[in-house]
Motif scaffolding. Structure first.
Motif, short mmCIF file in Angstrom:
data_model
loop_
_atom_site.label_atom_id
_atom_site.label_comp_id
_atom_site.label_asym_id
_atom_site.label_seq_id
_atom_site.Cartn_x
_atom_site.Cartn_y
_atom_site.Cartn_z
N SER A 1 60.46 55.03 59.97
CA SER A 1 59.02 54.99 59.74
C SER A 1 58.33 54.98 61.10
CB SER A 1 58.62 53.74 58.94
OG SER A 1 58.84 52.57 59.72
N GLU A 2 57.02 54.96 61.07
CA GLU A 2 56.26 54.91 62.32
C GLU A 2 56.37 53.55 62.98
OE1 GLU A 2 52.28 56.07 61.55
OE2 GLU A 2 52.79 58.12 60.96
N HIS A 3 56.76 52.53 62.22
CA HIS A 3 56.91 51.20 62.79
C HIS A 3 58.18 51.15 63.64
CE1 HIS A 3 56.88 46.86 63.20
NE2 HIS A 3 58.12 46.84 62.77
N VAL A 4 58.05 50.72 64.87
CA VAL A 4 59.19 50.64 65.78
C VAL A 4 59.84 49.27 65.64
CG1 VAL A 4 59.95 50.73 68.16
CG2 VAL A 4 58.14 52.26 67.39
N GLY A 5 61.14 49.26 65.39
CA GLY A 5 61.87 48.01 65.26
C GLY A 5 63.13 48.03 66.09
N GLY A 6 63.75 46.86 66.22
CA GLY A 6 64.95 46.75 67.03
C GLY A 6 66.12 47.54 66.49
N VAL A 7 66.30 47.55 65.17
CA VAL A 7 67.41 48.29 64.59
C VAL A 7 67.21 49.79 64.80
CG1 VAL A 7 68.69 48.79 62.48
CG2 VAL A 7 67.81 46.49 62.87
N SER A 8 66.01 50.27 64.54
CA SER A 8 65.72 51.70 64.72
C SER A 8 65.92 52.12 66.16
CB SER A 8 64.27 52.00 64.29
OG SER A 8 64.07 51.65 62.94
N SER A 9 65.49 51.29 67.09
CA SER A 9 65.65 51.60 68.51
C SER A 9 67.12 51.64 68.90
CB SER A 9 64.91 50.57 69.36
OG SER A 9 63.53 50.57 69.06
#
Length: 233
Positions: free
Chosen positions: A72-80
Motif C-alpha cells: 500500500s502507500e503506507h510505508v512500514g518496516g516489513v514492506s521496507s
C-alpha cells in the motif's frame, strides 16, 4: 538484564576472538544473505537458531504473528525489509515462518481480550482472512487447540498471498529470480512443516526428498505478436 550482559561478555571474550576474521570480512565485503525470513517476534522462535545459519547468511524481519501487510502507500518496516532484501540484496528465496502456540493467533481468536492493546489488535487485522477461513470453512466445534493450530497454518498461507502484492516480489517471481516458502515450526517437537503450493498442503520437511515450495518462479505470460499496420506508401 544480568543474563544478557553475561552473554555479551562471553561473546566478546570467548566467541568473537575465534570468529574475528569472519566478522572483519563481513564488515569489509558487506552482507549477501541467501534468503529473507519473515518470522514471528515470539522469543521461542529464532530463525538463525532453527536453520543453524551464521552471521551474514539470513536477512530476518520479525513481528507479532509473522504478518506481511499487503502493499500500500503506507510505508512500514516489513514492506521496507522486503523491498530492500529483493532489490538491494538480491535474495532468491523469501520464507514466511509461522509456529505452534503463537500468542498473536490466540489474540486473533479473541480480539476482545486486546482492548488494552489497540495497536496489537489493529496489526492483527492483516490476518483477518485466516480467521475467517477457520471460522467459516472449518467444522464447528473443533477442539480449541486444533482450531488455534489451524489458524496459525492458514495465516502462513494468507501472508504468502499478501507477500505477492508487493511489486518487488511480483517482479522477482515474473523474472524467475525469486521463490516463496511457507514454513511452520513446531516448538514442542522441533519439527518443520513446509507449504507445498502444488498440493495445497503442509508437508514434513524431514519426510520430503526436496524442500516443498509455496511458489516457484512464475512462467512468463506469452504475449502474442501484434499485427502492425503496413506503412503507407
Amino acid at each position: 538484564m544480568d543474563s544478557i550482559i553475561k552473554g555479551l561478555a562471553s561473546f566478546q571474550d570467548t566467541v568473537f576472538p575465534g570468529q574475528r576474521r569472519m566478522y572483519q570480512q563481513l564488515a569489509r565485503d558487506g552482507q549477501s544473505p541467501s534468503a529473507l525470513i519473515i518470522a514471528c517476534a515470539d522469543s521461542r522462535v529464532a530463525p538463525e537458531h532453527i536453520t543453524q545459519a551464521g552471521p551474514g547468511e539470513l536477512f530476518v524481519t520479525r513481528n507479532a504473528g509473522n504478518i506481511v501487510p499487503p502493499a500500500s502507500e503506507h510505508v512500514g518496516g516489513v514492506s521496507s525489509a522486503i523491498e530492500y532484501a529483493v532489490v538491494a540484496l538480491g535474495v532468491r528465496d523469501i520464507v514466511v515462518c509461522g509456529h505452534s502456540h503463537c500468542g498473536a493467533m490466540k489474540g486473533l481468536m479473541n480480539l476482545g481480550a486486546l482492548q488494552s492493546m489497540p495497536n496489537v489488535a489493529a496489526w492483527l487485522r492483516h490476518a483477518e482472512a485466516a480467521h475467517r477461513i477457520v471460522c467459516e470453512a472449518y467444522p464447528e466445534g473443533l477442539d480449541p487447540e486444533i482450531r488455534h493450530r489451524a489458524l496459525a497454518l492458514e495465516n502462513v498461507v494468507v501472508q504468502l498471498a499478501n507477500l505477492r502484492t508487493h511489486p518487488s516480489v511480483a517482479s522477482g517471481l515474473a523474472r524467475g529470480t525469486l521463490r516463496l516458502h511457507g514454513w511452520f515450526f513446531e516448538i514442542e517437537t522441533g519439527a518443520l512443516l513446509a507449504y507445498d503450493g502444488v498440493s495445497g498442503r503442509f508437508l514434513s520437511v524431514a519426510e520430503e526428498a526436496e524442500l516443498p515450495v509455496a511458489q516457484a518462479p512464475a512462467m512468463r505470460v506469452a504475449v502474442p505478436e501484434l499485427a502492425l499496420p503496413a506503412a503507407a506508401e
